[in-house]
Structure formats: structure tokens, C-alpha cells
Design a protein around this motif. Structure first.
Motif, short mmCIF file in Angstrom:
data_model
loop_
_atom_site.label_atom_id
_atom_site.label_comp_id
_atom_site.label_asym_id
_atom_site.label_seq_id
_atom_site.Cartn_x
_atom_site.Cartn_y
_atom_site.Cartn_z
N PHE A 159 10.86 40.72 -57.01
CA PHE A 159 10.06 39.65 -57.46
C PHE A 159 9.83 39.79 -58.88
N ALA A 160 10.10 40.97 -59.42
CA ALA A 160 10.04 41.22 -60.97
C ALA A 160 11.29 40.84 -61.57
N LEU A 161 12.37 40.90 -60.97
CA LEU A 161 13.71 40.47 -61.61
C LEU A 161 13.80 39.48 -62.56
N PRO A 162 13.09 38.15 -62.33
CA PRO A 162 13.30 37.11 -63.18
C PRO A 162 12.44 37.43 -64.31
N GLY A 163 11.26 37.87 -64.25
CA GLY A 163 10.32 38.34 -65.37
C GLY A 163 11.07 39.19 -66.17
N LEU A 164 11.60 40.49 -65.32
CA LEU A 164 11.96 41.66 -66.17
C LEU A 164 13.31 41.00 -67.31
N GLY A 165 14.05 39.88 -66.80
CA GLY A 165 15.13 39.45 -67.72
C GLY A 165 14.48 38.67 -68.87
N VAL A 167 11.49 39.68 -70.28
CA VAL A 167 11.20 40.87 -71.37
C VAL A 167 12.27 41.29 -71.95
N TRP A 168 13.46 41.45 -70.82
CA TRP A 168 14.74 42.18 -71.75
C TRP A 168 15.29 41.36 -72.82
N GLN A 169 15.42 40.05 -72.93
CA GLN A 169 15.63 39.12 -74.08
C GLN A 169 14.79 39.39 -75.10
N LEU A 170 13.37 39.18 -74.71
CA LEU A 170 12.33 39.48 -75.55
C LEU A 170 12.39 40.89 -76.56
N SER A 171 12.79 41.86 -75.88
CA SER A 171 12.97 43.36 -76.39
C SER A 171 14.25 43.43 -77.25
N LEU A 172 15.26 42.54 -76.96
CA LEU A 172 16.38 42.56 -77.60
C LEU A 172 16.06 41.81 -79.11
N LYS A 173 15.46 40.73 -79.12
CA LYS A 173 15.13 40.12 -80.23
C LYS A 173 14.04 40.94 -81.15
N ASP A 174 13.10 41.56 -80.42
CA ASP A 174 12.25 42.34 -81.48
C ASP A 174 12.85 43.74 -81.77
N SER A 175 13.89 43.93 -81.30
CA SER A 175 14.75 45.08 -81.76
C SER A 175 15.27 44.91 -83.28
N LEU A 212 23.55 36.83 -79.58
CA LEU A 212 23.87 35.82 -78.34
C LEU A 212 24.78 36.51 -77.55
N LEU A 213 25.72 37.29 -78.04
CA LEU A 213 26.74 38.00 -77.11
C LEU A 213 25.88 38.91 -76.08
N LEU A 214 25.00 39.82 -76.77
CA LEU A 214 24.14 40.66 -76.00
C LEU A 214 23.26 39.92 -74.85
N THR A 215 22.69 38.78 -75.21
CA THR A 215 21.72 38.22 -74.45
C THR A 215 22.53 37.29 -73.29
N SER A 216 23.55 36.75 -73.77
CA SER A 216 24.34 36.27 -72.65
C SER A 216 25.14 37.17 -71.58
N VAL A 217 25.58 38.30 -72.03
CA VAL A 217 26.08 39.23 -71.09
C VAL A 217 24.74 39.94 -70.21
N SER A 218 23.77 40.20 -70.92
CA SER A 218 22.67 40.70 -70.20
C SER A 218 21.95 39.74 -69.02
N GLY A 219 22.14 38.46 -69.60
CA GLY A 219 21.65 37.29 -68.74
C GLY A 219 22.36 37.17 -67.59
N GLN A 220 23.58 37.23 -67.68
CA GLN A 220 24.65 37.35 -66.42
C GLN A 220 24.24 38.57 -65.59
N ILE A 221 24.03 39.72 -66.20
CA ILE A 221 23.97 40.62 -65.35
C ILE A 221 22.56 40.59 -64.45
N PHE A 222 21.40 40.06 -65.09
CA PHE A 222 20.33 39.87 -64.40
C PHE A 222 20.44 38.66 -63.38
#
Length: 240
Positions: A159-165, A167-175, A212-222
Motif C-alpha cells: 500500500f505504501a509503494l505509490p506514496g514512497l515513489g 517521497v523518493w522524487q521529493l528527496s531527489l529534488k531536495d538533494s 529528469l533522467l533520475l526521476t524518469s528511471v526511478s519512476g519506472q522502477i517504482f
């Protein structure tokens, strides 16, 4: 000098440094996600607890770290942590300033922020579990450890996977904000390269493309992970 030369991997190119910066950004985000997972799990447990004090503490943490600007958290962790390390060094007779490592400060700061969001994700995922499943596990004699391993953790993660995706994108931008500590991640390296070559537009565009490359690839993984867990659920329903 041509664009290919500037972005290449030759002696005058910035390709190698940009690649290292990309890996650094990815490492900061991964470490911060792990730190956030630990904090988020504790936060969700506190907010679901029967203790009013724990719920209050969990709610306060969530409100503070979701409400305070991310840059301020990074400054507080970096400079506050450096002051603490300097004080500890002074207690052992060391004179001078001791700075907290940029990577550690950045990952910890982003992890603290990530934990506040992950806590809400895990809490919502736990509340989405059908109570009958836990009751059925108790009825067949599962102890707490087995219920946690066989029922709660798999269901919460699903149930958490969509939300974690998210959060991951948010953390990528925060980095990108970690660049203020001097860490040579994508944003900092793009800034240095732009200042050195006077190619500001080029390197800021390249930095954006790398994000965008990082977010796109990680989005596909999630997305693939969500589909996999969805198939597992459908298969389980079919067997029942």
C-alpha cells in the motif's frame, strides 16, 4: 570550444565530473531514504500508538519537518552539527573548527524531512489493511512476530509503494539544496561548471536533464514494483 568538447570526458570536458555528481546525488537520496524509512516507521508507530504522549510527539515531528523549509533544515543540521562536532573536539583538547561532512549532513537533513513524509505514508498504508486479515492470523495461532513478517510488512509495503515513489522524487529534488554545504552533487557541479566556462544556460539545462533522467528511471522502477505487487495480490485472490 564546442559543446561536445565541454561536455565530453576529455581533459577539458566536464562529463566525468557531471557523472560523479549524478552518482553523488543518487547516493545522497538513497541514504536519506533509508534514514527516512527508519524515522518514518517509528513515527507511524508513534502516531498509531495508544499513548497520547507518543501521538503528540509524532504529530509534532510531522508538523515541524513538513512545515519548515527544507533549506532551513539543511542549514540547521549542517551548522548545528558542525558546532556540536567542534564542541566535542574542544572537549578533547582540539582547537579549531570541525565541520560536519557535507555528505553526512545532507543525507541526514534530507532523511529527517523524508521521515516526516514516510511516516504519513506508512500510517496510511497500515490503516488500509483489512482488519479481518489480522484477526484471521490471530485465529490460526500466528504470534506477533509472524503476523508482522507474514501479514503486516508485506501489506504495508504494497500500500505504501505509490506514496514512497512520491517521497523518493521529493528527496531527489531536495538533494539539490545540499549544494549549499559544498557537496559536489548535480546542482553544485553544474554551478561550478557554468561559472568556469561562462556557459550558464548550457550547464543548468544539463543539470535539469540529469535530474529528469533520475526521476524518469526511478519512476519506472517504482511503477514496475507496483505492477509486480499488484500481480501478486491478484494471484493470491485467484487462489482463494
Amino acid at each position: 570550444m564546442s559543446i561536445l568538447t565541454i561536455l565530453g570526458f576529455g581533459p577539458t570536458g566536464w562529463g566525468g565530473l557531471l557523472l560523479v555528481a549524478l552518482l553523488t546525488t543518487l547516493a545522497v537520496t538513497l541514504v536519506s531514504l533509508v534514514i527516512g524509512a527508519v524515522i518514518g516507521t517509528a513515527l507511524a508507530a508513534a502516531k498509531l500508538s495508544g499513548s497520547r504522549l507518543l501521538r503528540l510527539l509524532g504529530g509534532t515531528y510531522s508538523t515541524v519537518f513538513r512545515g519548515v523549509p527544507e533549506l532551513l533544515v539543511i542549514y540547521l543540521v549542517y551548522f548545528g552539527g558542525s558546532s556540536a562536532v567542534t564542541a566535542i573536539g574542544g572537549a578533547f583538547g582540539y582547537e579549531g573548527f570541525l565541520g560536519l561532512p557535507s555528505f553526512l549532513a545532507g543525507a541526514l537533513a534530507v532523511g529527517l524531512i523524508s521521515g516526516a513524509y514516510q511516516g504519513e505514508v506508512y500510517r496510511g498504508a497500515f490503516l488500509a489493511i483489512v482488519p479481518g486479515e489480522i484477526e484471521a492470523a490471530r485465529a490460526i495461532g500466528m504470534n506477533k512476530a509472524m503476523r508482522l513478517r507474514r501479514i503486516l510488512v508485506p501489506q504495508v509495503l504494497r500500500f505504501a509503494l505509490p506514496g514512497l515513489g512520491n517521497v523518493w522524487q521529493l528527496s531527489l529534488k531536495d538533494s539539490a539544496l545540499v549544494s549549499v554545504t559544498g557537496l559536489a552533487e548535480i546542482m553544485r557541479t553544474s554551478q561550478v561548471a557554468a561559472g568556469s566556462t561562462r556557459q550558464y544556460f548550457l550547464f543548468y539545462i544539463v543539470g535539469g536533464v540529469l535530474f529528469l533522467l533520475l526521476t524518469s528511471v526511478s519512476g519506472q522502477i517504482f511503477e514496475a514494483a507496483e505492477k509486480r505487487t499488484g500481480r501478486s495480490l491478484a494471484a493470491g485472490i485467484g487462489r482463494n
